[in-house]
Write a protein that holds these residues in place. Structure first.
Motif, PDB file in Angstrom:
ATOM      1  N   GLU A  45      39.886  30.158  43.330  1.00 20.06           N
ATOM      2  CA  GLU A  45      38.665  29.983  42.536  1.00 20.06           C
ATOM      3  C   GLU A  45      38.257  31.288  41.860  1.00 20.06           C
ATOM      4  O   GLU A  45      37.887  31.305  40.680  1.00 20.06           O
ATOM      5  N   ASN A  72      40.545  32.139  38.869  1.00 20.19           N
ATOM      6  CA  ASN A  72      40.199  31.428  37.647  1.00 20.19           C
ATOM      7  C   ASN A  72      39.027  32.097  36.929  1.00 20.19           C
ATOM      8  O   ASN A  72      39.013  32.204  35.700  1.00 20.19           O
ATOM      9  N   GLU A  73      38.057  32.562  37.704  1.00 23.30           N
ATOM     10  CA  GLU A  73      36.905  33.251  37.120  1.00 23.30           C
ATOM     11  C   GLU A  73      37.337  34.558  36.454  1.00 23.30           C
ATOM     12  O   GLU A  73      36.933  34.866  35.327  1.00 23.30           O
ATOM     13  N   PHE A 108      40.319  35.402  35.400  1.00 26.77           N
ATOM     14  CA  PHE A 108      41.212  35.144  34.263  1.00 26.77           C
ATOM     15  C   PHE A 108      40.427  34.750  33.010  1.00 26.77           C
ATOM     16  O   PHE A 108      40.816  35.093  31.884  1.00 26.77           O
ATOM     17  N   ARG A 109      39.280  34.084  33.188  1.00 28.30           N
ATOM     18  CA  ARG A 109      38.477  33.634  32.046  1.00 28.30           C
ATOM     19  C   ARG A 109      37.511  34.694  31.528  1.00 28.30           C
ATOM     20  O   ARG A 109      37.076  34.632  30.389  1.00 28.30           O
ATOM     21  N   GLU A 110      37.161  35.652  32.374  1.00 26.66           N
ATOM     22  CA  GLU A 110      36.160  36.664  32.001  1.00 26.66           C
ATOM     23  C   GLU A 110      36.733  37.644  30.981  1.00 26.66           C
ATOM     24  O   GLU A 110      37.743  38.295  31.230  1.00 26.66           O
ATOM     25  N   LYS A 111      36.057  37.771  29.843  1.00 28.86           N
ATOM     26  CA  LYS A 111      36.527  38.677  28.796  1.00 28.86           C
ATOM     27  C   LYS A 111      36.553  40.137  29.252  1.00 28.86           C
ATOM     28  O   LYS A 111      37.426  40.905  28.845  1.00 28.86           O
ATOM     29  N   TYR A 131      37.492  41.406  31.864  1.00 28.52           N
ATOM     30  CA  TYR A 131      38.652  41.755  32.679  1.00 28.52           C
ATOM     31  C   TYR A 131      39.969  41.714  31.905  1.00 28.52           C
ATOM     32  O   TYR A 131      41.013  42.086  32.446  1.00 28.52           O
ATOM     33  N   GLN A 132      39.947  41.247  30.660  1.00 25.99           N
ATOM     34  CA  GLN A 132      41.196  40.997  29.935  1.00 25.99           C
ATOM     35  C   GLN A 132      42.055  42.258  29.774  1.00 25.99           C
ATOM     36  O   GLN A 132      43.262  42.232  29.991  1.00 25.99           O
ATOM     37  N   CYS A 162      50.180  37.131  33.534  1.00 32.76           N
ATOM     38  CA  CYS A 162      48.797  37.608  33.552  1.00 32.76           C
ATOM     39  C   CYS A 162      47.948  36.774  34.507  1.00 32.76           C
ATOM     40  O   CYS A 162      47.079  37.297  35.207  1.00 32.76           O
ATOM     41  N   GLU A 163      48.232  35.488  34.556  1.00 30.43           N
ATOM     42  CA  GLU A 163      47.516  34.604  35.474  1.00 30.43           C
ATOM     43  C   GLU A 163      47.810  34.985  36.923  1.00 30.43           C
ATOM     44  O   GLU A 163      46.915  34.970  37.777  1.00 30.43           O
ATOM     45  N   ALA A 199      45.770  37.983  37.825  1.00 29.71           N
ATOM     46  CA  ALA A 199      44.391  37.607  38.149  1.00 29.71           C
ATOM     47  C   ALA A 199      44.301  37.089  39.581  1.00 29.71           C
ATOM     48  O   ALA A 199      43.321  37.358  40.291  1.00 29.71           O
TER      49      ALA A 199
END
Length: 261
Positions: free
Chosen positions: A174, A177-178, A180-183, A185-186, A211-212, A215
């Motif tokens: 969980e 996923n957070e 990976f979606r947060e800009k 952290y990119q 990359c996933e 994360a």
């Protein structure tokens, strides 16, 4: 380490001691232990926050040191090859053991807890690379657990992530996923992925999921750090770019300067 950093750390620990019922003599003793630990940690960047957190954890009457250990992946020349999964003594355990024995020489009251990473079997891509089922993965981890129990000092505790922290794997997925979606952290994920690319290619991860996977690694470090900080414990970890996520979690940790990739 600059002298002014040590002075600031000592002042911080003295203030912590005054407000938490720690006797003044323990501050000086802890500072000596900190210097000894720093000498063992190799070439990692060590700052004031790192030392302060570690010092506070060392004030505990029985400091708990949690030692995450990969399952018994195949290896050659001291580096993982990920060709298969075995059920003996894992490479990382073998590399941590002398470091932990040295740590106990000047921290005789420390409690060592070996954490076998059974949750790594929940990654289908990893199981596919190793050509094992989830059942076989778990069975081999249990075999490694028994092998470590037979090999390590009797006062060490040997367990798995799932036993020590129920629900850890789901929580890590969980959080991954957070992250990976947060800009925000990119860029960090991209940098960490670049560092880990050789490892991913060795396992056989396609570039589209690398990359996933990074994360997910970050989430595991964050989740472990948050669990350990709740019990004022310390983590012992091998060298990796992922140590920065322990800093985010606010947990005390030490680096065993060994490479496994």
């Amino acid at each position: 380490m600059r002298r002014d950093v040590w002075k600031r750390v000592q002042r911080g620990l003295e203030q912590y001691a005054r407000t938490n019922g720690v006797i003044p003599q323990q501050v000086n003793a802890t500072m000596r232990v900190l210097r000894r630990i720093v000498s063992m940690c190799g070439s990692m960047v060590i700052g004031r926050r790192f030392l302060y957190r570690l010092g506070c954890a060392l004030f505990e009457r029985t400091p708990y040191v949690f030692v995450p250990v990969c399952p018994d992946y195949s290896y050659e020349d001291g580096k993982y090859t990920y060709k298969d999964l075995r059920n003996g003594l894992p490479l990382l355990y073998l590399k941590h053991k002398p470091f932990l024995l040295e740590l106990e020489q000047f921290l005789p009251n420390v409690k060592i807890i070996i954490l076998l990473a059974d949750h790594e079997g929940d990654l289908p891509e990893l199981r596919a690379a190793l050509n094992v089922s989830l059942e076989t993965f778990r069975t081999n981890v249990e075999g490694s657990k028994d092998a470590i129990v037979d090999d390590c000092p009797a006062h060490w505790r040997v367990t798995t992530f799932s036993e020590q922290f129920p629900g850890f794997s789901q929580h890590a997925f969980e959080r991954a996923n957070e992250i990976f979606r947060e800009k925000k952290y990119q860029r960090r994920l991209a940098q960490d992925t670049s560092v880990r690319r050789e490892l991913y290619e060795k396992i056989g991860y396609h570039h589209s999921i690398q990359c996933e996977r990074t994360a997910h690694v970050a989430a595991q470090y964050l989740c472990l750090g948050e669990q350990v900080v709740n019990v004022h414990g310390i983590i012992c970890n091998h060298m990796t770019t992922s140590l920065s996520w322990y800093m985010d979690a606010g947990v005390a940790f030490v680096q065993n300067p060994v490479k496994i990739y």
